[in-house]
Design a protein around this motif. Structure first.
Motif, mmCIF file in Angstrom:
data_model
loop_
_atom_site.group_PDB
_atom_site.id
_atom_site.type_symbol
_atom_site.label_atom_id
_atom_site.label_comp_id
_atom_site.label_asym_id
_atom_site.label_seq_id
_atom_site.Cartn_x
_atom_site.Cartn_y
_atom_site.Cartn_z
ATOM 1 N N GLY A 177 -5.692 -8.157 -1.703
ATOM 2 C CA GLY A 177 -4.322 -8.018 -2.055
ATOM 3 C C GLY A 177 -4.140 -7.593 -3.388
ATOM 4 N N LEU A 178 -4.526 -6.131 -3.317
ATOM 5 C CA LEU A 178 -4.548 -5.335 -4.338
ATOM 6 C C LEU A 178 -3.312 -4.309 -4.019
ATOM 7 C CD1 LEU A 178 -6.533 -5.036 -6.982
ATOM 8 C CD2 LEU A 178 -7.685 -3.365 -5.257
ATOM 9 N N LEU A 179 -2.360 -4.279 -5.093
ATOM 10 C CA LEU A 179 -1.443 -3.241 -5.206
ATOM 11 C C LEU A 179 -2.070 -1.940 -5.003
ATOM 12 C CD1 LEU A 179 1.277 -1.981 -5.362
ATOM 13 C CD2 LEU A 179 1.282 -2.520 -7.670
ATOM 14 N N THR A 180 -1.898 -1.252 -3.989
ATOM 15 C CA THR A 180 -2.505 0.117 -4.182
ATOM 16 C C THR A 180 -1.476 1.202 -4.192
ATOM 17 O OG1 THR A 180 -4.371 -0.913 -2.632
ATOM 18 C CG2 THR A 180 -4.161 1.543 -2.642
ATOM 19 N N ILE A 181 -1.636 2.276 -4.958
ATOM 20 C CA ILE A 181 -0.726 3.306 -5.137
ATOM 21 C C ILE A 181 -1.550 4.793 -4.982
ATOM 22 C CG2 ILE A 181 1.177 4.328 -6.163
ATOM 23 C CD1 ILE A 181 1.867 1.763 -7.838
ATOM 24 N N PHE A 183 1.035 -1.088 -0.029
ATOM 25 C CA PHE A 183 0.142 0.016 0.029
ATOM 26 C C PHE A 183 0.851 1.202 -0.001
ATOM 27 C CE2 PHE A 183 -4.445 1.651 1.201
ATOM 28 C CZ PHE A 183 -4.177 2.961 1.416
ATOM 29 N N VAL A 184 1.051 1.602 -0.960
ATOM 30 C CA VAL A 184 1.952 2.878 -1.284
ATOM 31 C C VAL A 184 1.610 4.249 -1.263
ATOM 32 C CG1 VAL A 184 4.037 3.518 -3.115
ATOM 33 C CG2 VAL A 184 3.427 1.311 -2.948
ATOM 34 N N CYS A 185 1.999 5.089 -0.620
ATOM 35 C CA CYS A 185 1.743 6.587 -0.822
ATOM 36 C C CYS A 185 2.715 7.371 -1.163
ATOM 37 C CB CYS A 185 1.252 7.101 0.591
ATOM 38 S SG CYS A 185 -0.404 6.513 1.276
ATOM 39 N N VAL A 186 2.394 8.172 -2.331
ATOM 40 C CA VAL A 186 3.296 9.186 -2.820
ATOM 41 C C VAL A 186 3.125 10.361 -2.508
ATOM 42 C CG1 VAL A 186 4.256 9.706 -5.085
ATOM 43 C CG2 VAL A 186 2.817 7.612 -4.940
#
Ligand code: ADP
Ligand code: ADP
Length: 237
Positions: free
Chosen positions: A196-200, A31-34
């Protein structure tokens, strides 16, 4: 699963790169925050992954294959990506259910909506996802009558109905108050963990990123200035 290799973007007429030689890879449990100030390149970054912006240099690999910007292949890739937006990008005069159905069938489904052409399975599936974002009671309301937080839940449901493998957000809470923003992030976190979803997600609020992300990326003037664990992140300077 997703890899950026030496990706740069320069907009026509601009002297500097909006993104400069990014090398990054992402796995599906992230779970990526930019983070980054306005103009740092966050939106360009998300748009590249989504295929809305073609890099001027470098490649984006999805499951080991370089992303193609040919129309048909791009359409396939974009089906694997769900996207949520700052201004929701919903159709205000249509119902929650109808808006969510457009996520599955694209703009052509606007026509389908008008002539009532969905199968009952398609409608049941959309309703199941509307329930997951907590909007069952609103499903026949027009989107224009909903609150900001409810609109973004519709945006999330519309992204999920296509069963994406990556969920992308371009400042999805920038128009919402802090309490609502927290609840939207909490929903995104639930979805991330459950599917299980790549989240950006791009966000300008550092506290939100630190609370929810498993990984923070920070950009400044198109350069990667941080990539690591939320607890190690200090500032976008
Ligand atoms: P952020 O999302 O972090 O605010 P952007 O990705 O929108 O940053 O912008 C990065 C840089 O690229 C900024 O300098 C911005 O002015 C420039 N930029 C963004 N979109 C365009 C465009 N369509 N044409 C020219 N320059 C652009
Ligand atoms: P019922 O109306 O008996 O509950 P459905 O479960 O099929 O039957 O429909 C529930 C709601 O879904 C309806 O109130 C209607 O607003 C919406 N709906 C039904 N069919 C369509 C369609 N083809 N396109 C868009 N919305 C639909």
């Amino acid at each position: 699963m997703l890899e950026l290799k030496n990706v740069s973007v320069r907009y026509p007429g601009m002297k500097d790169n909006a993104l400069n030689q990014l090398n990054l890879s992402f796995e599906k449990d992230e779970f990526v925050c930019v983070l980054g100030k306005s103009g740092a390149g966050k939106s360009t970054f998300i748009r590249c992954i989504n295929g809305l912006q073609q890099p001027t240099e470098g490649e984006i690999h999805f499951d080991g294959t370089p992303m193609s910007f040919q129309k048909e292949e791009l359409r396939q890739t974009r089906r694997e990506m769900g996207m949520v937006f700052q201004h929701f990008n919903l159709i205000p005069r249509m119902s929650v259910l109808q808006n969510v159905l457009t996520g599955r069938f694209g703009y052509r489904s606007t026509l389908k909506n008008l002539i009532g052409w969905f199968t009952s399975e398609e409608i049941q599936e959309a309703k199941r996802i509307i329930a997951e974002v907590g909007l069952t009671e609103m499903e026949n309301r027009r989107v224009e009558n909903l609150s900001g937080g409810q609109k973004q839940r519709v945006g999330i449901a519309r992204a999920l109905v296509q069963h994406p493998r990556i969920l992308l957000g371009d400042e999805p809470v920038a128009s919402l108050d802090p309490g609502t923003s927290n609840r939207i992030f909490s929903l995104l976190q639930d979805i991330h963990e459950r599917l299980g979803l790549l989240t950006i997600i791009n966000v300008h609020d550092i506290e939100l990123a630190k609370r929810y992300a498993t990984r923070i990326i920070a950009l400044k003037d198109g350069e990667l200035i941080f990539d690591g664990k939320p607890q190690d992140f200090t500032s976008t300077e």
